[in-house]
Design a protein around this motif. Structure first.
Motif, mmCIF file in Angstrom:
data_model
loop_
_atom_site.group_PDB
_atom_site.id
_atom_site.type_symbol
_atom_site.label_atom_id
_atom_site.label_comp_id
_atom_site.label_asym_id
_atom_site.label_seq_id
_atom_site.Cartn_x
_atom_site.Cartn_y
_atom_site.Cartn_z
ATOM 1 N N GLY A 145 0.828 -1.196 -0.020
ATOM 2 C CA GLY A 145 0.053 0.144 0.162
ATOM 3 C C GLY A 145 0.938 1.477 -0.055
ATOM 4 O O GLY A 145 2.241 1.158 0.058
ATOM 5 N N LEU A 146 0.222 2.512 -0.267
ATOM 6 C CA LEU A 146 0.978 3.677 -0.345
ATOM 7 C C LEU A 146 1.510 4.152 0.968
ATOM 8 O O LEU A 146 1.016 3.663 1.993
ATOM 9 N N ILE A 147 2.587 4.120 1.022
ATOM 10 C CA ILE A 147 3.652 4.343 2.517
ATOM 11 C C ILE A 147 2.997 5.602 3.192
ATOM 12 O O ILE A 147 2.615 6.473 2.526
ATOM 13 N N SER A 148 2.886 5.422 4.400
ATOM 14 C CA SER A 148 2.408 6.742 5.312
ATOM 15 C C SER A 148 3.091 6.624 6.592
ATOM 16 O O SER A 148 3.592 5.414 7.044
ATOM 17 N N THR A 149 3.379 7.684 7.325
ATOM 18 C CA THR A 149 4.132 7.628 8.437
ATOM 19 C C THR A 149 3.463 6.795 9.775
ATOM 20 O O THR A 149 2.136 7.001 9.681
ATOM 21 N N PRO A 150 4.139 6.305 10.901
ATOM 22 C CA PRO A 150 5.592 6.188 10.709
ATOM 23 C C PRO A 150 5.970 4.960 9.747
ATOM 24 O O PRO A 150 5.147 4.027 9.802
ATOM 25 N N PHE A 151 7.311 5.201 9.324
ATOM 26 C CA PHE A 151 7.663 3.778 8.384
ATOM 27 C C PHE A 151 9.044 3.538 8.677
ATOM 28 O O PHE A 151 9.957 4.587 9.004
ATOM 29 N N ASN A 193 12.831 2.930 6.566
ATOM 30 C CA ASN A 193 13.177 3.190 5.120
ATOM 31 C C ASN A 193 14.692 2.781 4.994
ATOM 32 O O ASN A 193 15.440 2.953 6.159
ATOM 33 N N CYS A 194 15.109 2.093 4.078
ATOM 34 C CA CYS A 194 16.531 1.604 3.764
ATOM 35 C C CYS A 194 17.158 2.915 2.995
ATOM 36 O O CYS A 194 16.784 3.098 1.835
ATOM 37 N N THR A 195 18.320 3.348 3.385
ATOM 38 C CA THR A 195 18.815 4.308 2.602
ATOM 39 C C THR A 195 19.644 3.756 1.532
ATOM 40 O O THR A 195 20.275 4.565 0.562
ATOM 41 N N GLN A 196 20.001 2.512 1.521
ATOM 42 C CA GLN A 196 20.989 1.924 0.486
ATOM 43 C C GLN A 196 20.178 1.423 -0.647
ATOM 44 O O GLN A 196 20.583 1.137 -1.937
ATOM 45 N N CYS A 197 18.618 1.172 -0.550
ATOM 46 C CA CYS A 197 17.856 0.574 -1.686
ATOM 47 C C CYS A 197 16.555 1.145 -1.207
ATOM 48 O O CYS A 197 16.281 1.836 -0.417
ATOM 49 N N CYS A 198 15.562 0.859 -2.288
ATOM 50 C CA CYS A 198 14.459 1.444 -2.374
ATOM 51 C C CYS A 198 13.296 0.664 -1.482
ATOM 52 O O CYS A 198 12.580 -0.081 -2.013
ATOM 53 N N PHE A 199 13.475 0.348 -0.177
ATOM 54 C CA PHE A 199 12.795 -0.490 0.865
ATOM 55 C C PHE A 199 12.023 0.424 1.608
ATOM 56 O O PHE A 199 12.882 1.313 2.320
ATOM 57 N N PHE A 200 10.919 -0.049 1.650
ATOM 58 C CA PHE A 200 10.093 0.875 2.671
ATOM 59 C C PHE A 200 9.188 -0.236 3.562
ATOM 60 O O PHE A 200 8.448 -1.060 2.912
ATOM 61 N N LEU A 201 8.817 0.224 4.684
ATOM 62 C CA LEU A 201 8.101 -0.707 5.349
ATOM 63 C C LEU A 201 7.281 -0.027 6.534
ATOM 64 O O LEU A 201 7.839 0.704 7.445
ATOM 65 N N HIS A 202 5.978 0.111 6.464
ATOM 66 C CA HIS A 202 4.953 0.548 7.611
ATOM 67 C C HIS A 202 5.400 -0.050 9.001
ATOM 68 O O HIS A 202 5.916 -1.186 9.023
ATOM 69 N N CYS A 203 5.500 0.755 10.000
ATOM 70 C CA CYS A 203 5.860 0.191 11.387
ATOM 71 C C CYS A 203 4.919 -0.856 11.615
ATOM 72 O O CYS A 203 5.231 -1.810 12.215
ATOM 73 N N ARG A 204 3.652 -0.700 11.199
ATOM 74 C CA ARG A 204 2.413 -1.692 11.626
ATOM 75 C C ARG A 204 2.782 -3.074 10.805
ATOM 76 O O ARG A 204 2.314 -4.067 11.340
ATOM 77 N N CYS A 205 3.361 -2.849 9.473
ATOM 78 C CA CYS A 205 3.746 -4.100 8.960
ATOM 79 C C CYS A 205 4.975 -4.978 9.622
ATOM 80 O O CYS A 205 4.826 -6.132 9.632
ATOM 81 N N ALA A 206 5.823 -4.096 9.907
ATOM 82 C CA ALA A 206 6.960 -4.711 10.818
ATOM 83 C C ALA A 206 6.588 -5.390 12.028
ATOM 84 O O ALA A 206 7.229 -6.148 12.529
ATOM 85 N N GLN A 207 5.244 -5.107 12.627
ATOM 86 C CA GLN A 207 5.047 -5.413 13.928
ATOM 87 C C GLN A 207 3.922 -6.589 13.961
ATOM 88 O O GLN A 207 3.711 -7.145 15.020
ATOM 89 N N LEU A 208 3.524 -7.186 12.772
ATOM 90 C CA LEU A 208 2.418 -7.989 12.468
ATOM 91 C C LEU A 208 3.109 -9.203 13.245
ATOM 92 O O LEU A 208 4.367 -9.685 13.161
ATOM 93 N N PRO A 209 2.338 -10.439 13.892
ATOM 94 C CA PRO A 209 2.562 -11.261 14.367
ATOM 95 C C PRO A 209 3.317 -12.457 13.082
ATOM 96 O O PRO A 209 2.803 -12.503 12.180
ATOM 97 N N LYS A 210 4.233 -13.198 13.814
ATOM 98 C CA LYS A 210 5.043 -14.122 13.159
ATOM 99 C C LYS A 210 4.202 -15.179 12.522
ATOM 100 O O LYS A 210 4.130 -15.867 11.634
ATOM 101 N N LYS A 211 3.202 -15.949 13.465
ATOM 102 C CA LYS A 211 2.285 -16.781 13.213
ATOM 103 C C LYS A 211 0.807 -16.557 13.552
ATOM 104 O O LYS A 211 0.685 -15.426 14.428
ATOM 105 N N LYS A 212 0.027 -16.963 12.607
ATOM 106 C CA LYS A 212 -1.407 -16.460 12.783
ATOM 107 C C LYS A 212 -2.394 -17.626 12.278
ATOM 108 O O LYS A 212 -1.961 -18.498 11.255
ATOM 109 N N ARG A 213 -3.459 -17.673 12.989
ATOM 110 C CA ARG A 213 -4.438 -18.554 12.299
ATOM 111 C C ARG A 213 -5.525 -17.647 11.828
ATOM 112 O O ARG A 213 -6.014 -16.687 12.428
ATOM 113 N N HIS A 214 -6.116 -18.020 10.746
ATOM 114 C CA HIS A 214 -7.223 -17.365 9.960
ATOM 115 C C HIS A 214 -8.219 -18.435 9.467
ATOM 116 O O HIS A 214 -8.282 -19.495 9.478
ATOM 117 N N GLN A 215 -9.265 -18.062 9.563
ATOM 118 C CA GLN A 215 -10.776 -18.712 9.208
ATOM 119 C C GLN A 215 -10.624 -19.332 7.738
ATOM 120 O O GLN A 215 -11.069 -20.288 7.484
#
Length: 330
Positions: free
Chosen positions: A65-71, A73-95
């Motif tokens: 999705g379109l990047i929004s703060t806070p996020f 950023n890697c200064t060496q390459c074009c990498f962006f990651l929302h803080c909320r995406c960085a904090q998602l659980p590693k394991k998850k059950r889904h219906q």
């Protein structure tokens, strides 16, 4: 095309409420875990609270999705990651799936490109994955609630995974069937049903043909005899959802606005010794671009390019096999 999704709150429910106090080291650690298990990012990431230094649209490498703060950023390459995406659980059950799903930052496919098993969209972001079943849910579909309040319908919608019942239903937005979908949203107050590909549509989007935001619209207010999409110039069904700019009187099909590659990050470079000996890049192409170097036909929006060999081909097995060579063994 750039889009703004309606599911930001769902992502934030997965993440910590106090993002501003999150130390950089904790996210570095999370990315490090992804690197070991799923080819995550290997450089140091900087925490960004302001969009001022980023003048053009950037996509999050997690949810696409379109990047929004806070996020981050890697200064060496074009990498962006929302803080909320960085904090998602590693394991998850889904219906939508019977097994536990694992968050991976890149699927084991060429270029990290996969098709979400819920909505069917191509994606090269993070996924919740079941390796046993080769089942993938993109972050948008995996983060949507099992009970949905959507402005396109007056009642609450509930996620149904009963394949026998779902196969007899048709989507009220596009009239398609659901016999190959793991789940759909249904209304128990009326006969309304909605596929995940429409439940996760962004509420507003942009297109180069209009300077304004296009709003997802559900009801045709005028009573014309004919309805057309002003992008493809083909007829629209007035009962189907569409994007609309009221200021310009600009109605368009959702698929014409979003296209096939809304969740593919153009410019992303990847390597695969089983495909080609040089780095390859996803690049945007149009019908007016030079023809595919393998089949000689026009492109439909995306190509795979090698700058060293100076070729561009369709991202499919037929074209790839004709021109991409396996790297020489060491």
């Amino acid at each position: 095309m750039r889009l703004h999704g309606p599911l930001d709150c769902a992502f934030e429910d997965e993440a910590s409420a106090n993002l501003s106090l999150l130390p950089k080291e904790s996210v570095d650690l999370a990315i490090g875990v992804m690197e070991v298990e799923g080819a995550g990012h290997i450089h140091q990431l900087d925490l960004i609270f302001s969009n001022e230094e980023f003048t053009d649209d950037k996509l999050c490498d997690g949810c696409m999705g379109l990047i929004s703060t806070p996020f981050y950023n890697c200064t060496q390459c074009c990498f962006f990651l929302h803080c909320r995406c960085a904090q998602l659980p590693k394991k998850k059950r889904h219906q939508l799936h019977q097994h536990q799903l694992t968050l991976v930052s890149q699927v084991p496919y060429i270029g990290g490109l996969f098709s979400c098993d819920a909505c069917g969209r191509l994606n090269c972001g993070f996924t919740y994955r079941c390796d046993t079943c080769t089942f993938d849910l993109d972050l948008r579909c995996c983060s949507i609630s099992e009970t949905l309040q959507h402005e396109g319908h007056q009642h609450s919608l509930f996620l149904s995974v009963n394949s026998a019942v779902n196969s007899s239903r048709r989507c009220h937005v596009c009239n398609c069937t659901y016999h190959k979908k793991p789940g759909i949203f249904v209304c128990i107050s009326c006969d309304f049903s909605l596929g995940l590909e429409y439940a996760t549509l962004p509420l507003v989007a942009r297109h180069r043909y209009d300077d304004h935001l296009l709003k997802l619209t559900y009801i045709v207010e005028d009573r014309c005899e004919e309805y057309y999409c002003l992008i493809c110039e083909e007829e629209r069904d007035p009962k189907h959802w569409f994007y609309y700019c009221a200021e310009c009187d600009f109605p368009v099909h959702p698929q014409c606005v979003l296209g096939k590659y809304s969740y593919v990050k153009f410019g992303r470079t990847f390597t695969s010794n089983y495909v080609h000996q040089h780095p390859l890049t996803f690049v945007p192409k149009t019908e007016s671009s030079p023809l595919c170097d393998a089949c000689g036909k026009t492109f439909d929006g995306m190509a795979v390019e090698c700058t060293q060999c100076k070729f561009s081909v369709h991202f499919d097995n037929r074209c790839a096999k004709k021109i991409m060579k396996k790297a020489p063994s060491k």
